[in-house]
Structure formats: C-alpha cells, structure tokens
Design a protein around this motif. Structure first.
Motif, short mmCIF file in Angstrom:
data_model
loop_
_atom_site.label_atom_id
_atom_site.label_comp_id
_atom_site.label_asym_id
_atom_site.label_seq_id
_atom_site.Cartn_x
_atom_site.Cartn_y
_atom_site.Cartn_z
N ALA A 17 0.63 -1.28 -0.01
CA ALA A 17 0.23 0.04 -0.05
C ALA A 17 0.95 1.24 -0.07
O ALA A 17 0.33 2.54 0.11
CB ALA A 17 -1.03 0.02 1.21
N LYS A 20 3.46 1.36 -4.77
CA LYS A 20 4.25 0.47 -6.03
C LYS A 20 3.58 0.42 -7.33
O LYS A 20 4.20 0.96 -8.15
CB LYS A 20 4.97 -0.65 -5.27
CG LYS A 20 5.65 -0.86 -4.11
CD LYS A 20 6.24 -2.02 -3.79
CE LYS A 20 5.22 -3.22 -3.47
NZ LYS A 20 4.27 -2.59 -2.26
N SER A 22 1.04 1.82 -8.26
CA SER A 22 0.64 2.94 -8.73
C SER A 22 1.63 3.76 -9.60
O SER A 22 1.33 4.36 -10.69
CB SER A 22 -0.02 3.84 -7.92
OG SER A 22 -1.21 3.44 -6.91
N ASP A 34 -7.52 3.97 -8.71
CA ASP A 34 -7.38 3.67 -7.49
C ASP A 34 -7.61 2.04 -7.31
O ASP A 34 -8.52 1.54 -7.40
CB ASP A 34 -8.66 4.04 -6.48
CG ASP A 34 -8.38 4.62 -5.09
OD1 ASP A 34 -7.24 4.12 -4.73
OD2 ASP A 34 -8.92 5.07 -4.51
N ASP A 125 1.98 14.28 -2.50
CA ASP A 125 1.16 15.04 -2.35
C ASP A 125 0.17 15.27 -1.15
O ASP A 125 -0.52 16.09 -1.03
CB ASP A 125 -0.10 14.63 -3.58
CG ASP A 125 -0.44 13.12 -3.39
OD1 ASP A 125 -1.64 12.97 -2.86
OD2 ASP A 125 0.33 12.27 -3.58
P1 GDP Z 1 1.07 -0.98 -3.64
O1 GDP Z 1 0.45 -2.01 -2.67
O2 GDP Z 1 2.51 -0.60 -2.77
O3 GDP Z 1 1.32 -1.75 -4.78
O4 GDP Z 1 0.16 0.23 -3.44
P2 GDP Z 1 -0.85 0.83 -4.62
O5 GDP Z 1 -0.22 1.16 -5.95
O6 GDP Z 1 -2.09 -0.57 -4.58
O7 GDP Z 1 -1.39 1.93 -3.70
C1 GDP Z 1 -2.19 1.62 -2.33
C2 GDP Z 1 -2.91 3.06 -2.13
O8 GDP Z 1 -2.41 4.01 -1.91
C3 GDP Z 1 -4.00 3.06 -3.27
O9 GDP Z 1 -5.43 3.43 -2.84
C4 GDP Z 1 -3.66 4.13 -4.21
O10 GDP Z 1 -4.56 4.74 -4.74
C5 GDP Z 1 -2.86 5.00 -3.32
N1 GDP Z 1 -1.63 5.82 -3.70
C6 GDP Z 1 -0.77 5.38 -4.47
N2 GDP Z 1 0.16 6.27 -4.87
C7 GDP Z 1 -0.46 7.38 -4.08
C8 GDP Z 1 0.09 8.88 -4.27
O11 GDP Z 1 1.27 9.33 -4.81
N3 GDP Z 1 -0.80 9.73 -3.59
C9 GDP Z 1 -1.52 9.27 -2.81
N4 GDP Z 1 -2.43 10.37 -2.31
N5 GDP Z 1 -2.34 8.10 -2.80
C10 GDP Z 1 -1.57 7.12 -3.50
#
Ligand code: GDP
Length: 173
Positions: A17, A20, A22, A34, A125
């Motif tokens: 979360a 990564k 994203s 999202d 952000d």
């Molecule tokens: P992962 O588990 O590391 O791959 O994380 P995700 O890419 O699934 O993102 C986890 C959550 O953080 C999701 O709800 C995304 O929308 C949110 N998120 C990811 N990057 C950003 C960012 O740069 N800013 C904000 N505010 N939220 C983000």
C-alpha cells in the motif's frame, strides 16, 4: 541500422500500500487509478531513449501483492540492475522497514554487484507529510542509494525517478 537496445531489469519493493503498483502504472501508462490493494501486475516493459540516444528496454517488476506475506522469492530479485525501494511519506513504519527488511532481503538476493538502489518517498501530494524529506534522504545517503520523492497520484517525480535510476545504472555498468 537499428540501434542496439540495452535490456535492464528493475524491481520494486516496499511495504504493501505504499504505492508501488501506482508508480509503475503512472510511469508505464501516465495514469493513476485507485487500484484494489492486492491487484498488481507482474511486470511492465517500457522502452526509453537515454541522453545519448541509446535505446533502453526496462522490464519493471511489481510484487503483485506478495510482499504482504513476505514471500518474494530470490528469482524476483535475480539479475536486477536497479532496485526501487518505496515507502509512503504518510507512513513512518514503511520507511523504517526499508532499512530493517527490504534492503537486507534485496542485498541477499540481487546477484549483481553493480546494481543501483533508489529510495522513493511516494504520496508526496499528502501534506503535511509524517516523514520529513530529510529523513528519507539521510537513509539513502547512509545506504549509498539514490533518493527522490514522488506522487504517483499527481505524477510528480515519477519519470525523473526512473530516468535517474537508468542513468546511474548505465554509468555503473
Ligand atoms: P502497493 O500495494 O504498494 O502496490 O500500493 P498501490 O499502488 O496499490 O496503492 C495503495 C493505495 O495508495 C491506493 O489506494 C492508491 O490509490 C494510493 N496511492 C498510491 N500512490 C499514491 C500517491 O502518490 N498519492 C496518494 N495520495 N495516494 C496514492
């Protein structure tokens, strides 16, 4: 004649979360969605031209949710040229886990002495950030890693992150 293409393997690691998937989606497709936390792609291929006009084909690996169970295997890391270690600026524990877990695991399994490490503070952000920029930067300096803050949401810093990493990898090869 076609210019030769350099192939590089980049892996993303870090707590669940932190963003990564994203980051990779923003880099590969220029979009933000999202995403459900557990849905990650396995990898994406992006072709870039470096500053000298050389073609570089990046295969960027995402954990596809396996980091939750700490079950990334050695093959995930094997042969990596670049390791992107992501934390979230709103989650101090995700930064401390880079030092206590992710770095150690990566150093154990990345069988490439020239691999370049980069620490990325994502979600820049969100303000005020729980993790000050200087704290991420200090850890990167101690580890001999590159450092950048990004926002996959707003797009800030994302292409710079990959471009800087690739430039350093090409220099160190
Ligand atoms: P992962 O588990 O590391 O791959 O994380 P995700 O890419 O699934 O993102 C986890 C959550 O953080 C999701 O709800 C995304 O929308 C949110 N998120 C990811 N990057 C950003 C960012 O740069 N800013 C904000 N505010 N939220 C983000």
């Amino acid at each position: 004649m076609e210019k030769p293409t350099t192939g590089l393997k980049i892996v993303l690691v870090g707590d669940s979360a932190v963003g990564k998937s994203s980051l990779l989606l923003r880099f590969a497709e220029g979009t933000f969605a999202d995403l459900p936390a557990t849905v990650g792609v396995d990898f994406r291929v992006v072709t870039l031209e470096d500053v000298r006009g050389r073609r570089v084909k990046l295969t960027c690996w995402d954990t596809a949710g396996q980091e939750k169970f700490r079950t990334l295997t050695s093959s995930y890391y094997r042969g990596a040229n670049g390791v992107i270690m992501v934390y979230s600026v709103d989650d101090p524990r995700s930064l401390s886990h880079i030092e206590s877990a992710w770095l150690e695991e990566a150093r154990k399994f990345v069988n490439n002495a020239n691999a370049v490490y980069m620490i990325v503070g994502n979600k820049a952000d969100l303000s005020p950030a729980a993790v000050p920029t200087a704290q991420g930067r200090r850890l990167a300096e101690r580890m001999g890693a590159l450092f950048i803050e990004t926002s996959a949401k707003a797009g800030a810093g994302v292409s710079e992150c990959f471009i800087e990493l690739v430039a350093r990898i090409l220099e160190s090869q």
